[in-house]
Scaffold this motif. Structure first.
Motif, PDB file in Angstrom:
ATOM      1  N   ARG A   1       0.898  -1.176  -0.151  1.00  0.00           N
ATOM      2  CA  ARG A   1       0.043  -0.060  -0.048  1.00  0.00           C
ATOM      3  C   ARG A   1       0.659   1.137   0.002  1.00  0.00           C
ATOM      4  O   ARG A   1       1.729   1.437   0.825  1.00  0.00           O
ATOM      5  CB  ARG A   1      -0.894  -0.037   1.297  1.00  0.00           C
ATOM      6  CG  ARG A   1      -1.761  -1.419   1.345  1.00  0.00           C
ATOM      7  CD  ARG A   1      -3.069  -1.003   1.053  1.00  0.00           C
ATOM      8  NE  ARG A   1      -3.978  -2.171   1.374  1.00  0.00           N
ATOM      9  CZ  ARG A   1      -4.657  -2.708   0.259  1.00  0.00           C
ATOM     10  NH1 ARG A   1      -4.538  -2.266  -0.880  1.00  0.00           N
ATOM     11  NH2 ARG A   1      -5.234  -3.780   0.613  1.00  0.00           N
TER      12      ARG A   1
ATOM     13  N   HIS B   1       2.244   4.557   1.182  1.00  0.00           N
ATOM     14  CA  HIS B   1       2.492   5.027   2.482  1.00  0.00           C
ATOM     15  C   HIS B   1       1.832   6.550   2.538  1.00  0.00           C
ATOM     16  O   HIS B   1       2.288   7.297   1.461  1.00  0.00           O
ATOM     17  CB  HIS B   1       3.445   5.149   3.200  1.00  0.00           C
ATOM     18  CG  HIS B   1       3.762   5.976   4.294  1.00  0.00           C
ATOM     19  ND1 HIS B   1       3.311   5.768   5.700  1.00  0.00           N
ATOM     20  CD2 HIS B   1       4.719   7.104   4.556  1.00  0.00           C
ATOM     21  CE1 HIS B   1       3.707   6.695   6.432  1.00  0.00           C
ATOM     22  NE2 HIS B   1       4.357   7.288   5.746  1.00  0.00           N
TER      23      HIS B   1
ATOM     24  N   VAL C   1      -8.307   4.737   2.403  1.00  0.00           N
ATOM     25  CA  VAL C   1      -8.971   3.522   2.758  1.00  0.00           C
ATOM     26  C   VAL C   1     -10.286   3.524   3.461  1.00  0.00           C
ATOM     27  O   VAL C   1     -10.400   4.539   4.094  1.00  0.00           O
ATOM     28  CB  VAL C   1      -8.120   2.711   3.544  1.00  0.00           C
ATOM     29  CG1 VAL C   1      -8.836   1.375   3.673  1.00  0.00           C
ATOM     30  CG2 VAL C   1      -6.836   2.408   2.681  1.00  0.00           C
TER      31      VAL C   1
ATOM     32  N   HIS D   1     -13.083   2.466   5.745  1.00  0.00           N
ATOM     33  CA  HIS D   1     -13.308   1.644   7.049  1.00  0.00           C
ATOM     34  C   HIS D   1     -14.464   2.154   7.902  1.00  0.00           C
ATOM     35  O   HIS D   1     -14.907   2.886   7.693  1.00  0.00           O
ATOM     36  CB  HIS D   1     -11.838   1.872   7.704  1.00  0.00           C
ATOM     37  CG  HIS D   1     -11.602   3.127   8.585  1.00  0.00           C
ATOM     38  ND1 HIS D   1     -12.228   3.464   9.814  1.00  0.00           N
ATOM     39  CD2 HIS D   1     -11.240   4.258   8.146  1.00  0.00           C
ATOM     40  CE1 HIS D   1     -12.012   4.504  10.127  1.00  0.00           C
ATOM     41  NE2 HIS D   1     -11.409   5.094   9.015  1.00  0.00           N
TER      42      HIS D   1
ATOM     43  N   TRP E   1     -12.298  -2.873   6.760  1.00  0.00           N
ATOM     44  CA  TRP E   1     -11.725  -1.577   6.032  1.00  0.00           C
ATOM     45  C   TRP E   1     -12.116  -2.413   4.322  1.00  0.00           C
ATOM     46  O   TRP E   1     -12.327  -3.827   4.138  1.00  0.00           O
ATOM     47  CB  TRP E   1     -10.388  -1.377   5.769  1.00  0.00           C
ATOM     48  CG  TRP E   1      -9.293  -2.422   5.727  1.00  0.00           C
ATOM     49  CD1 TRP E   1      -9.093  -3.521   6.760  1.00  0.00           C
ATOM     50  CD2 TRP E   1      -8.677  -2.954   4.860  1.00  0.00           C
ATOM     51  NE1 TRP E   1      -7.985  -4.352   6.448  1.00  0.00           N
ATOM     52  CE2 TRP E   1      -7.740  -4.048   5.029  1.00  0.00           C
ATOM     53  CE3 TRP E   1      -8.541  -2.387   3.378  1.00  0.00           C
ATOM     54  CZ2 TRP E   1      -6.945  -4.741   4.245  1.00  0.00           C
ATOM     55  CZ3 TRP E   1      -7.636  -3.036   2.598  1.00  0.00           C
ATOM     56  CH2 TRP E   1      -6.712  -3.927   3.033  1.00  0.00           C
TER      57      TRP E   1
ATOM     58  N   ASP F   1     -11.175  -3.222   0.607  1.00  0.00           N
ATOM     59  CA  ASP F   1     -10.146  -3.523  -0.349  1.00  0.00           C
ATOM     60  C   ASP F   1     -10.520  -3.192  -1.661  1.00  0.00           C
ATOM     61  O   ASP F   1     -11.138  -4.307  -2.127  1.00  0.00           O
ATOM     62  CB  ASP F   1      -9.476  -4.940   0.059  1.00  0.00           C
ATOM     63  CG  ASP F   1      -8.296  -5.277  -0.714  1.00  0.00           C
ATOM     64  OD1 ASP F   1      -7.883  -4.297  -1.565  1.00  0.00           O
ATOM     65  OD2 ASP F   1      -7.774  -6.527  -0.561  1.00  0.00           O
TER      66      ASP F   1
ATOM     67  N   ARG G   1      -6.190   7.916   5.717  1.00  0.00           N
ATOM     68  CA  ARG G   1      -4.763   7.559   4.762  1.00  0.00           C
ATOM     69  C   ARG G   1      -4.380   6.376   5.205  1.00  0.00           C
ATOM     70  O   ARG G   1      -4.165   6.020   6.697  1.00  0.00           O
ATOM     71  CB  ARG G   1      -4.035   8.627   5.139  1.00  0.00           C
ATOM     72  CG  ARG G   1      -4.456   9.861   4.161  1.00  0.00           C
ATOM     73  CD  ARG G   1      -3.304  10.883   4.207  1.00  0.00           C
ATOM     74  NE  ARG G   1      -3.609  11.971   3.477  1.00  0.00           N
ATOM     75  CZ  ARG G   1      -4.003  12.328   2.347  1.00  0.00           C
ATOM     76  NH1 ARG G   1      -3.938  11.257   1.339  1.00  0.00           N
ATOM     77  NH2 ARG G   1      -4.464  13.241   1.638  1.00  0.00           N
ATOM     78  N   VAL G   2      -3.617   5.374   4.671  1.00  0.00           N
ATOM     79  CA  VAL G   2      -2.732   4.458   5.198  1.00  0.00           C
ATOM     80  C   VAL G   2      -1.340   5.043   5.664  1.00  0.00           C
ATOM     81  O   VAL G   2      -0.709   5.472   4.992  1.00  0.00           O
ATOM     82  CB  VAL G   2      -2.450   3.285   3.896  1.00  0.00           C
ATOM     83  CG1 VAL G   2      -1.631   2.195   4.425  1.00  0.00           C
ATOM     84  CG2 VAL G   2      -3.809   2.720   3.578  1.00  0.00           C
TER      85      VAL G   2
ATOM     86  N   ARG H   1       0.759  -1.188  10.496  1.00  0.00           N
ATOM     87  CA  ARG H   1      -0.137   0.021  10.206  1.00  0.00           C
ATOM     88  C   ARG H   1      -0.367   0.641  11.449  1.00  0.00           C
ATOM     89  O   ARG H   1      -0.329   0.139  12.422  1.00  0.00           O
ATOM     90  CB  ARG H   1      -1.235  -0.747   9.383  1.00  0.00           C
ATOM     91  CG  ARG H   1      -1.082  -1.036   8.089  1.00  0.00           C
ATOM     92  CD  ARG H   1      -2.570  -1.478   7.406  1.00  0.00           C
ATOM     93  NE  ARG H   1      -2.226  -2.240   6.445  1.00  0.00           N
ATOM     94  CZ  ARG H   1      -2.326  -3.532   5.988  1.00  0.00           C
ATOM     95  NH1 ARG H   1      -2.335  -4.392   6.861  1.00  0.00           N
ATOM     96  NH2 ARG H   1      -1.835  -4.095   4.894  1.00  0.00           N
TER      97      ARG H   1
END
Length: 138
Positions: free
Chosen positions: A32, A34, A39, A41, A47, A49, A79-80, A103
């Motif tokens: 993913r 960074h 995403v 959730h 979450w 995908d 945000r991831v 994460r």
């Protein structure tokens, strides 16, 4: 995760580089981007995908959500963010086996017992100072 200024001296000078090696070299960023990818959730670890077109739980396993469940009202975007963590919570132990990439949510879950310990210690110290000097517990 950002390091508090009072804890900065516990980490090595090259922590930013060491963290990047763990997050993006060894863990390969979990596939993913960074800080770039948004995403959806539900706030409890589940979450969406988008690549696979399915919902996943906090550990990345496929899950089914009932079609009648009104999840669009509960879904949020985030945000991831990837973080490097010490498995034993000892910031002086920077051995490769002691460092892990998580994460942000998983990092907070991993650190929960340590955060609770620190919070208890801070409150205990405040109460002790209040008792010692006859002041308020601030």
């Amino acid at each position: 995760m950002p390091i508090r200024p009072e804890h900065r001296f516990f980490y090595p000078i090259d922590w930013a580089q060491l963290s990047a090696v763990i997050r993006f070299g060894r863990a390969k960023g979990f596939g993913r981007p960074h800080g770039q990818k948004m995403v959806y959730h539900l706030g409890d670890g589940r979450w969406w995908d988008a690549q696979a077109g399915r919902w996943r739980d906090g550990w990345g396993r496929r899950i089914r959500i009932a079609a009648e469940a009104d999840i669009l009202k509960r879904a949020r975007r985030t945000r991831v963010v990837l973080a490097a963590a010490h498995r034993d919570h000892d910031t002086s132990n920077n051995a490769d086996a002691n460092l892990a990439a998580f994460r942000q949510r998983c990092h907070m879950i991993h650190d929960r017992p340590e955060h609770q310990r620190r919070r208890w210690r801070t409150l205990f110290r405040r109460k002790a100072l209040g008792d010692l000097f006859g002041g308020p517990y601030v």
